[in-house]
Design an enzyme around this catalytic site. Structure first.
Site, short mmCIF file in Angstrom:
data_model
loop_
_atom_site.label_atom_id
_atom_site.label_comp_id
_atom_site.label_asym_id
_atom_site.label_seq_id
_atom_site.Cartn_x
_atom_site.Cartn_y
_atom_site.Cartn_z
CB CYS A 20 -3.94 43.60 44.12
SG CYS A 20 -3.68 42.91 44.90
CG HIS A 49 -2.09 32.54 48.23
ND1 HIS A 49 -3.01 32.48 48.31
CD2 HIS A 49 -1.63 32.07 49.27
CE1 HIS A 49 -3.13 32.55 48.89
NE2 HIS A 49 -2.80 32.17 49.91
CG HIS A 82 -4.53 35.68 51.77
ND1 HIS A 82 -3.02 35.17 52.45
CD2 HIS A 82 -4.48 35.88 50.00
CE1 HIS A 82 -2.17 35.38 50.81
NE2 HIS A 82 -3.26 35.49 49.38
CB CYS A 104 -6.22 43.21 51.30
SG CYS A 104 -7.02 44.14 50.08
CD GLU A 134 -10.92 36.77 51.00
OE1 GLU A 134 -9.78 36.35 50.11
OE2 GLU A 134 -11.33 37.28 50.46
CB THR A 172 -11.61 38.88 48.08
OG1 THR A 172 -10.26 39.04 48.62
CG2 THR A 172 -11.93 39.97 49.17
CB CYS A 202 -11.11 43.25 45.71
SG CYS A 202 -10.20 42.09 44.71
CB SER A 230 -2.46 32.48 42.90
OG SER A 230 -3.32 33.98 42.98
CB SER A 275 -0.43 37.06 44.18
OG SER A 275 -0.74 36.11 43.06
O1 0CM Z 1 -6.99 34.90 47.07
P1 0CM Z 1 -5.40 34.42 46.21
O2 0CM Z 1 -5.73 33.23 46.73
O3 0CM Z 1 -6.02 35.05 44.70
O4 0CM Z 1 -4.55 35.50 46.86
P2 0CM Z 1 -2.92 36.21 46.40
O5 0CM Z 1 -2.08 36.49 47.60
O6 0CM Z 1 -2.74 34.97 44.72
O7 0CM Z 1 -3.94 37.25 44.89
C1 0CM Z 1 -4.02 38.69 46.41
C2 0CM Z 1 -4.77 38.39 47.13
C3 0CM Z 1 -5.41 38.45 48.29
C4 0CM Z 1 -7.27 39.01 49.52
FE1 SF4 Z 2 -5.80 42.59 46.17
FE2 SF4 Z 2 -6.97 40.37 47.52
FE3 SF4 Z 2 -7.11 43.04 48.27
FE4 SF4 Z 2 -8.44 41.73 46.05
S1 SF4 Z 2 -8.77 41.70 48.49
S2 SF4 Z 2 -7.10 44.07 46.51
S3 SF4 Z 2 -6.83 40.32 45.08
S4 SF4 Z 2 -5.18 41.35 47.75
#
Ligand code: 0CM
Ligand code: SF4
Length: 323
Positions: A20, A49, A82, A104, A134, A172, A202, A230, A275
């Site tokens: 993303c 993650h 996060h 983010c 987060e 999110t 998100c 994740s 991620s």
């Molecule tokens: O929040 P999550 O565990 O899904 O984190 P991630 O690093 O896998 O994904 C992106 C994000 C954020 C905030």
């Molecule tokens: Fe990516 Fe987390 Fe931001 Fe959503 S909130 S755009 S999953 S980094």
């Protein structure tokens, strides 16, 4: 072994999947910091993650730590996508660390909502997973006003000061459907509960869930590429199962796929969390092709074009270095 011929076997790949805008920005922030300032660059917590991303950045000179007190004075530390609680910024300042905040912008948006509602003395019900970074960061913005609601099971434990002055916010990267259920249960108890000003889950989380639903109802098996910590990747497995897949597994990479999963399967769905670098999905597709699943179709559900600029501290230093 399966009796299906390769002519009847196919793979449906969900789109959008993978990186993303927030992950792309956070990973690039560490890469650019390494280029600009040189190694080592410290990173508080995993930048995103994903095991592969973290290992790759470590090989380039990033050092991942749990807390800022592990970072030498005057060194550079990046905060992960996060987000962090304000106290973490304070701790970094006390140690004279140079910080690059890769939170983010969509997480920052939730922090700002939390600050605003707390300033108006609302009780805030933060729907999210206990212990997730987060949630810890967001709750740290207004600890006296925020309580965590970890799914539907958490609803009965909620205690509020004034049911007329109550808002819910969320992490999110939750399941949209599960969050709607939690909110419905909260609203049974608290009919005056206010919604967030805009969606906290998100765009990337929502779109990846829409896309996996589209392939899951046609697939017997859905492989989700992502790491076990994740949240958004784990949710894709649950959403795939709810949408009709017979089985769904989270794998860090192709080496985790077990041949028995493919027994009797004619359609495999593949997707990846926000991620996850695309090369890991390519590895999964190559692994499946070697087992007779060479017919690959991409199924696009939603077009995405979101991009975020690099953290401002880094842009400023990159501009200065270019002069
Ligand atoms: O929040 P999550 O565990 O899904 O984190 P991630 O690093 O896998 O994904 C992106 C994000 C954020 C905030
Ligand atoms: Fe990516 Fe987390 Fe931001 Fe959503 S909130 S755009 S999953 S980094």
């Amino acid at each position: 072994m399966t009796s299906e011929t390769s002519a009847t076997r196919r793979v449906l790949v969900a789109k959008p999947r993978g990186y993303c805008a927030g992950v792309d920005r956070a990973v690039q922030a560490v890469e650019k910091a390494l280029e600009l300032y040189g190694a080592p660059i410290y990173v508080r917590k995993q930048i995103v993650h994903n095991t592969h991303v973290v290992k790759t950045l470590e090989e380039r000179g990033a050092i991942f730590v749990d807390e800022t007190d592990e970072v030498p004075e005057d060194a550079i530390v990046v905060f992960s996508a996060h987000g962090v609680a304000p106290v973490v910024h304070d701790q970094a300042a006390q140690r004279s660390l140079k910080t690059i905040d890769a939170t983010c912008p969509l997480v920052t948006k939730v922090h700002n909502e939390a600050k605003r509602f707390a300033a108006s003395d609302y009780d805030i019900l933060l729907i999210g997973h206990e212990g997730h970074e987060e949630v810890e960061g967001t709750a740290g913005e207004a600890p006296r006003h925020i309580q965590l609601v970890d799914g539907v099971e958490g609803v009965d434990r909620v205690q509020v000061r004034d049911p007329e002055r109550l808002v819910w916010l969320s992490q999110t990267t939750l399941s949209v459907d599960e969050t709607n259920e939690t909110v419905a249960r909260l609203r049974e108890r608290f009919p005056k509960l206010i919604d967030p000003p805009s969606d906290d889950i998100c765009y990337a989380t929502q779109n990846r869930q829409i896309a996996v639903k589209e392939i899951a109802h046609e697939a017997q098996l859905v492989i989700v590429v992502g790491s076990t910590n994740s949240s958004n990747s784990k949710r894709l497995v649950e959403v795939a199962m709810d949408a009709g897949a017979d089985a769904s597994y989270l794998v860090d990479n192709a080496s985790f796929i077990q041949d028995e999963w493919l027994d009797g399967v004619t359609t495999v769905g593949v997707t990846s969390g926000a991620s996850v670098p695309e090369e890991l999905v390519e590895g999964v597709l190559a692994h499946l092709a070697e087992r007779g699943f060479g017919d690959v179709q991409e199924v696009e559900s939603v077009a995405e074009s979101v991009r975020f600029a690099l953290p401002h501290e880094l842009r400023r230093d990159l501009r200065a270095a270019a002069r």
